[in-house]
Design a protein around this motif. Structure first.
Motif: not given
Length: 127
Positions: A3, A17, A52-53, A59
């Motif tokens: 991400d 993460s 952004k993913n 997102v």
């Protein structure tokens, strides 16, 4: 793919993460890289931010963010894990910012008006 946080100036920050807006987790290879990332977290660049993913899909979008604090932890492998805490400006902070901008506009207008009146007086235009 990781991400990413995309800042107003186009600077992209890869996220680890478990990252969120309030806990932006970034792994840097060097101290210089960490400082470069930190240096881009300015009030101007945090004015418009998107997350952004890993597929590059936006997102979330945010505006008027502030950097509250950062914590860096040196990992065993020599990398640096940094957690940047961001938050949105409060309504009061946004109103104060607007008042300050308005005051600057008014001060400039008054200064310009004073100069125009002085010029008229020197030229004999004011009786």
């Amino acid at each position: 793919m990781k991400d990413k946080l995309l800042l107003k100036n186009g600077f992209e920050i890869e996220l680890e993460s478990g990252a969120s807006l309030f806990e932006v987790k970034v792994l840097s290879r060097t101290k210089e890289e960490m400082i470069r990332i930190w240096g881009n977290l300015t009030e101007e660049n945090l004015g418009s931010v998107s997350m952004k993913n890993g597929d590059g899909i936006t997102v979330a979008t945010y505006s008027n963010l502030l950097l509250v604090c950062e914590t860096s932890i040196l990992q065993e492998n020599g990398y640096i894990l940094t957690i940047f805490n961001l938050r949105e400006k409060t309504g009061t902070e946004k109103r104060i910012e607007q008042l300050e901008k308005s005051a600057e506009v008014y001060n400039n207008a008054i200064y310009d008006l004073g100069g125009a009146v002085s010029n008229l007086a020197r030229e004999g235009g004011i009786v």
